[in-house]
Design an enzyme around this catalytic site. Structure first.
Site, PDB file in Angstrom:
ATOM      1  CG  HIS A  40      -0.218  -0.320   2.513  1.00 28.38           C
ATOM      2  ND1 HIS A  40       0.665   0.565   3.104  1.00 28.38           N
ATOM      3  CD2 HIS A  40      -0.222  -1.410   3.323  1.00 28.38           C
ATOM      4  CE1 HIS A  40       1.139   0.043   4.219  1.00 28.38           C
ATOM      5  NE2 HIS A  40       0.627  -1.170   4.364  1.00 28.38           N
ATOM      6  CB  SER A  61      -1.453  -1.504   8.862  1.00 27.12           C
ATOM      7  OG  SER A  61      -1.432  -2.888   9.141  1.00 27.12           O
ATOM      8  N   GLY A 109       1.976   3.076   2.223  1.00 26.77           N
ATOM      9  CA  GLY A 109       3.041   3.065   3.243  1.00 26.77           C
ATOM     10  C   GLY A 109       4.304   2.410   2.692  1.00 26.77           C
ATOM     11  CG  HIS A 110       4.441  -1.738   1.783  1.00 24.39           C
ATOM     12  ND1 HIS A 110       3.117  -2.049   1.973  1.00 24.39           N
ATOM     13  CD2 HIS A 110       5.139  -2.522   2.636  1.00 24.39           C
ATOM     14  CE1 HIS A 110       3.008  -2.984   2.911  1.00 24.39           C
ATOM     15  NE2 HIS A 110       4.214  -3.288   3.330  1.00 24.39           N
ATOM     16  NE  ARG A 148      -1.624  -8.988  10.937  1.00 21.35           N
ATOM     17  CZ  ARG A 148      -0.314  -9.174  11.019  1.00 21.35           C
ATOM     18  NH1 ARG A 148       0.497  -8.150  11.184  1.00 21.35           N
ATOM     19  NH2 ARG A 148       0.206 -10.395  10.938  1.00 21.35           N
TER      20      ARG A 148
END
Ligand code: PAF
Length: 283
Positions: free
Chosen positions: A34, A185, A36-37, A187
């Site tokens: 996502h 995240s 963030g990565h 998750r």
């Protein structure tokens, strides 16, 4: 971008890149990528010119009751995102490559690895440190990027690299948040619509506690307890909210200036973690 699954093929590519004078930066992931990565990739590009990312869902860091089997595997879209962000290589070994025999040599993490996440997920950091060391040995990067979202993981990897004298620069990348503050995240994908609407409560509670600290409050246990109570009133089941020293995650005293407040809590069936760094003026 090339997708490689074998260690010898990866090593051959990397030795070509090094011969051409490239600085190799590594971004390990478990996939289901996502934004963030993508910010880890952006940091990587600032620290080198040959970007290797790995996608490997590491069984060793999941307890038997955890979500290893249902962890989202989204390989195609992960590769498209990595290619778009300028990765040169995706290393995507399967378990027969990374663990051809049961992995019985494991990294023993220090005491801090048994606290916080380690207390609620026994063996987690042993599994993380072992796979990261193994990936470091395979890739032998000049630098590697980890997100501050997993603050304790970052600290433990840094400590391992220092104490085992690995010649790798560890780069910390800031947490990326949704518009309402929820830390991105993999998750988060488990959240129901209703739980997603309330998922930024954790960030809000941490932000409120950080505000109290910035305004001079040093009664850490009281702030922690009030934060847990606030989450409880909103229907969260909290594992911990704790104020620690940034440098080693030990318990602070009133004179400490570099603090971090960390939290882990469940909303519905989804367990989320988050943290905020707080720089204080001496009192
Ligand atoms: O942070 C993660 O995604 C994982 O813990 C890592 C570092 C890729 C090791 O499996």
């Amino acid at each position: 971008m090339e997708i490689l699954t074998r260690i010898d093929a990866l090593r051959a590519r990397l030795s070509d890149a090094r011969r051409m004078g490239c600085r190799v930066v590594f971004v390990p992931t478990m996939g289901n990528l996502h934004a963030g990565h993508m910010s880890l990739l952006a940091s990587a590009k600032q620290h080198g010119d040959y970007i290797v990312s790995s996608i490997f869902v590491n069984r060793l860091q999941f307890a038997p009751n955890e979500d290893f089997d249902r962890y989202p595997r989204t390989f195609e879209s992960d590769c498209s995102m990595l290619a778009a962000e300028g990765a040169h290589i995706v290393f995507a070994p399967d378990e027969t490559v990374l663990y051809p025999a049961p992995q019985v040599y494991m990294v023993q993490t220090p005491q801090v690895g048994d606290e916080l996440e380690g207390q609620f997920r026994p063996g987690f950091f042993r599994g993380v440190a072992t796979v990261v060391l193994k990936l470091f040995n395979i890739v032998q990067p000049d630098a590697a990027v980890f997100g501050k979202k997993d603050y304790q993981q970052l600290l433990i990897i840094r400590g391992m690299v220092n104490q085992l004298a690995l010649p790798i620069e560890i780069v910390a990348s800031d947490t990326v948040r949704a518009i309402d503050g929820l830390a991105l995240s993999s998750r988060n994908g488990y959240l129901s619509e209703g739980d997603r609407a309330r998922a930024s409560d954790l960030y809000k509670v941490l932000t409120e506690a950080a505000g109290l600290l910035r305004h001079g409050r040093r009664d850490f246990p009281v702030i922690e307890k009030q934060s847990v109570e606030m989450l409880g009133r909103s229907g969260w089941d909290t594992d911990y909210i704790t104020i620690r020293r940034q440098r080693d995650l030990s318990s602070p005293d009133a004179s400490d200036e570099s603090l971090v407040i960390l939290g882990a809590a469940k909303i519905g069936r989804t367990r989320l973690i988050d943290n905020l760094e707080i720089g204080l003026q001496p009192t």
